[in-house]
Write an enzyme that holds these catalytic residues in place. Structure first.
Site, short mmCIF file in Angstrom:
data_model
loop_
_atom_site.label_atom_id
_atom_site.label_comp_id
_atom_site.label_asym_id
_atom_site.label_seq_id
_atom_site.Cartn_x
_atom_site.Cartn_y
_atom_site.Cartn_z
N MET A 1 1.69 6.39 2.92
CA MET A 1 1.04 6.08 4.20
C MET A 1 0.05 4.95 3.98
O MET A 1 -0.39 4.70 2.88
CB MET A 1 0.35 7.31 4.78
CG MET A 1 -0.84 7.80 3.98
SD MET A 1 -1.66 9.23 4.70
CE MET A 1 -0.42 10.48 4.49
N PHE B 1 0.81 -1.22 0.00
CA PHE B 1 0.00 0.00 0.00
C PHE B 1 0.85 1.27 0.00
O PHE B 1 0.38 2.32 -0.41
CB PHE B 1 -0.99 0.02 1.16
CG PHE B 1 -0.44 -0.44 2.48
CD1 PHE B 1 0.33 0.39 3.28
CD2 PHE B 1 -0.72 -1.73 2.92
CE1 PHE B 1 0.83 -0.04 4.50
CE2 PHE B 1 -0.23 -2.17 4.14
CZ PHE B 1 0.55 -1.32 4.93
N CYS C 1 1.34 2.78 -3.57
CA CYS C 1 0.22 3.27 -4.37
C CYS C 1 -0.67 4.28 -3.66
O CYS C 1 -1.59 4.81 -4.28
CB CYS C 1 -0.61 2.09 -4.86
SG CYS C 1 -1.23 1.02 -3.57
N HIS C 2 -0.42 4.58 -2.41
CA HIS C 2 -1.26 5.54 -1.70
C HIS C 2 -0.47 6.82 -1.47
O HIS C 2 0.46 6.84 -0.67
CB HIS C 2 -1.73 4.92 -0.37
CG HIS C 2 -2.82 5.70 0.28
ND1 HIS C 2 -2.64 6.37 1.46
CD2 HIS C 2 -4.10 5.90 -0.08
CE1 HIS C 2 -3.78 6.95 1.81
NE2 HIS C 2 -4.68 6.69 0.89
N TYR C 3 -0.83 7.86 -2.18
CA TYR C 3 -0.14 9.16 -2.14
C TYR C 3 1.31 9.04 -2.55
O TYR C 3 2.22 9.10 -1.72
CB TYR C 3 -0.26 9.83 -0.77
CG TYR C 3 -1.67 10.16 -0.38
CD1 TYR C 3 -2.51 10.82 -1.27
CD2 TYR C 3 -2.16 9.81 0.86
CE1 TYR C 3 -3.82 11.12 -0.91
CE2 TYR C 3 -3.46 10.11 1.22
CZ TYR C 3 -4.28 10.76 0.34
OH TYR C 3 -5.56 11.06 0.69
#
Length: 176
Positions: free
Chosen positions: A83, A73, A76-78
């Site tokens: 985070m 994660f 691909c998160h921000y």
């Protein structure tokens, strides 16, 4: 629907290997609760589980996830500001409520059906070492409808970063 206790003797804690066996299905008997497989399995161990513990005295579950910068994660998160999505913390607690329902002897497959209140007060980053999920059962209904309602919190290296109230998980029975 088979009784989960015919297939599994409840334990006070579970290792990653035991949780992975649960994700394969059948751990609590055919058609009963199971955890998701990686990468959606959001815990490495359950360190505590009880029928009468927790803030409300109706049962509790404590799980942990060891964080590494290579977790899927973070990529691909921000992008550029990695985070763990708060939704994964919520999903982890829903997973634990469904697991608790099967562990405590209720038949059926767990399904998240709602949450009352969510508050995010911090983040889980690649620098975090361990996430701890604490879930306290507030109400359990057993009968034609099996429903668990719980409050929980997510801690990153001991600091609370996320709380949820009135998380609801129901158990559905397989249709023949």
């Amino acid at each position: 629907m088979p009784n989960p206790h015919d297939f599994h003797t409840p334990q006070p804690s579970y290792t990653r290997d035991e949780l992975l066996r649960s994700s394969e299905g059948g751990y609590f008997g055919p058609g009963n609760a199971q955890l998701p497989a990686p990468p959606m399995l959001m815990m490495d161990r359950i360190t505590e589980i009880s029928l009468d513990g927790g803030e409300f005295g109706k049962g509790h579950v404590v799980g942990e996830l060891d964080i590494t910068p290579s977790h899927w994660f973070f990529d691909c998160h921000y992008h550029g500001d990695p985070m763990m999505p708060a939704s994964l913390g919520l999903d982890a607690m829903w997973q634990m409520i469904g697991y608790w329902l099967g562990w405590s002897g209720s038949p059926g497959k767990g399904r998240a059906i709602g949450v009352g209140e969510v508050e995010c007060t911090g983040t889980i980053t690649p620098d975090t070492k361990r996430v701890r999920y604490e879930v306290a059962m507030r109400m359990v209904r057993r009968g034609k409808l099996v429903l668990g309602i719980a409050d929980g919190r997510v801690l990153a290296d001991g600091s609370c970063v996320f709380t949820a109230k009135d998380m609801r998980v129901g158990l559905t029975k397989a249709v023949d």
